[in-house]
Design a protein around this motif. Structure first.
Motif, PDB file in Angstrom:
ATOM      1  N   ALA A 113       0.686  -1.096  -0.316  1.00 49.40           N
ATOM      2  CA  ALA A 113       0.124   0.093   0.005  1.00 49.40           C
ATOM      3  C   ALA A 113       1.129   1.743  -0.014  1.00 49.40           C
ATOM      4  N   PHE A 114       2.350   0.572   0.486  1.00 52.27           N
ATOM      5  CA  PHE A 114       3.075   2.565  -0.023  1.00 52.27           C
ATOM      6  C   PHE A 114       4.488   1.991  -0.467  1.00 52.27           C
ATOM      7  N   ASP A 115       4.872   3.474  -0.912  1.00 52.95           N
ATOM      8  CA  ASP A 115       5.999   3.231  -1.800  1.00 52.95           C
ATOM      9  C   ASP A 115       7.673   3.852  -1.026  1.00 52.95           C
ATOM     10  N   MET A 116       7.293   4.291   0.103  1.00 55.74           N
ATOM     11  CA  MET A 116       8.876   5.197   0.137  1.00 55.74           C
ATOM     12  C   MET A 116       9.048   4.356   1.476  1.00 55.74           C
TER      13      MET A 116
ATOM     14  N   PRO B  80      17.506   5.859   2.150  1.00 57.37           N
ATOM     15  CA  PRO B  80      15.897   5.898   2.026  1.00 57.37           C
ATOM     16  C   PRO B  80      15.725   5.911   0.746  1.00 57.37           C
ATOM     17  N   VAL B  81      14.660   5.152   0.050  1.00 56.86           N
ATOM     18  CA  VAL B  81      14.205   4.011  -1.572  1.00 56.86           C
ATOM     19  C   VAL B  81      13.017   4.815  -1.339  1.00 56.86           C
ATOM     20  N   ASN B  82      12.330   4.630  -2.463  1.00 58.55           N
ATOM     21  CA  ASN B  82      11.225   4.713  -3.123  1.00 58.55           C
ATOM     22  C   ASN B  82      10.829   2.997  -3.427  1.00 58.55           C
TER      23      ASN B  82
ATOM     24  N   THR C 165      10.783  -4.140  -5.182  1.00 56.03           N
ATOM     25  CA  THR C 165      11.310  -3.839  -6.233  1.00 56.03           C
ATOM     26  C   THR C 165      12.284  -2.171  -6.606  1.00 56.03           C
ATOM     27  N   ILE C 166      13.477  -2.188  -6.085  1.00 56.34           N
ATOM     28  CA  ILE C 166      13.483  -0.978  -5.817  1.00 56.34           C
ATOM     29  C   ILE C 166      14.240  -0.251  -7.515  1.00 56.34           C
ATOM     30  N   ARG C 167      14.175   1.090  -7.889  1.00 53.81           N
ATOM     31  CA  ARG C 167      14.895   1.004  -8.652  1.00 53.81           C
ATOM     32  C   ARG C 167      16.397   2.370  -8.223  1.00 53.81           C
ATOM     33  N   THR C 168      17.491   2.483  -9.308  1.00 53.70           N
ATOM     34  CA  THR C 168      18.383   3.425  -8.281  1.00 53.70           C
ATOM     35  C   THR C 168      19.395   3.131  -9.776  1.00 53.70           C
TER      36      THR C 168
ATOM     37  N   LEU D 284      13.777   9.921  -6.767  1.00 54.65           N
ATOM     38  CA  LEU D 284      12.683  10.692  -5.554  1.00 54.65           C
ATOM     39  C   LEU D 284      13.214  12.271  -5.783  1.00 54.65           C
ATOM     40  N   ILE D 285      13.984  11.856  -6.338  1.00 52.03           N
ATOM     41  CA  ILE D 285      15.172  13.440  -7.352  1.00 52.03           C
ATOM     42  C   ILE D 285      15.321  12.987  -8.619  1.00 52.03           C
ATOM     43  N   PRO D 286      15.295  14.394  -9.683  1.00 55.08           N
ATOM     44  CA  PRO D 286      15.920  14.403 -10.853  1.00 55.08           C
ATOM     45  C   PRO D 286      16.844  13.544 -11.428  1.00 55.08           C
ATOM     46  N   THR D 287      17.117  12.553 -10.877  1.00 49.76           N
ATOM     47  CA  THR D 287      18.507  11.301 -12.155  1.00 49.76           C
ATOM     48  C   THR D 287      17.991  10.935 -12.620  1.00 49.76           C
TER      49      THR D 287
END
Length: 147
Positions: free
Chosen positions: A20-23, A38-40, A49-52, A108-111
């Motif tokens: 239900a959450f993403d952070m 910290p991750v979304n 699944t984490i995007r990095t 989380l930041i535009p990267t």
């Protein structure tokens, strides 16, 4: 009725809360260093699944024996925390990458983040804390015997 302010959350409910959450935060140990980021994320069943991007988070999560994902929520009446533990792996196969890229995972930041980690959760636990007024100083202390 149990008047305890602390309650375990069932594994099934923990998995629902993760979905239900993403952070949240991931943590792992590499050598003597404990790393926390910290991750979304996106959770489905026991898969997170984490995007990095290439760097400490990606490399460390892959070489660590265990990765911990923690999420929590603080509300007016209750606070809860869910912790999932498992191994992380780097998604590399075309089908997995295409599926992961389609998930609602925005940086989380535009990267540019084109790497994906998947944590296969082996263990999921949680606790719920009911917020009640602090007892008077001369009252019997509440002892948490679950530790």
């Amino acid at each position: 009725m149990d008047d305890s302010p602390v309650h375990d959350i069932s594994e099934a409910e923990c998995l629902k809360l993760l979905a239900a959450f993403d952070m949240g935060r991931i943590a792992f140990r590499v050598g003597d260093a404990l790393e926390v980021f910290p991750v979304n994320y996106h959770a489905s069943g026991r898969e997170v699944t984490i995007r990095t991007a290439p760097g400490t988070k990606l490399a460390g999560a892959l070489i660590a024996d265990e990765v911990v994902l923690e999420i929590d929520h603080r509300g007016e009446r209750e606070v809860w925390s869910v912790v999932g533990r498992g191994r992380a792996r780097h998604l590399e196969h075309e089908g997995e990458l295409a599926s992961a890229a389609a998930l609602p995972l925005q940086p989380l930041i535009p990267t540019v983040k084109r790497e994906f980690l998947r944590i296969e959760l082996q263990r999921v636990t949680g606790r719920r804390f009911h917020r009640v007024p602090e007892p008077e100083a001369d009252a019997e202390p509440v002892v948490d015997s679950s530790d």
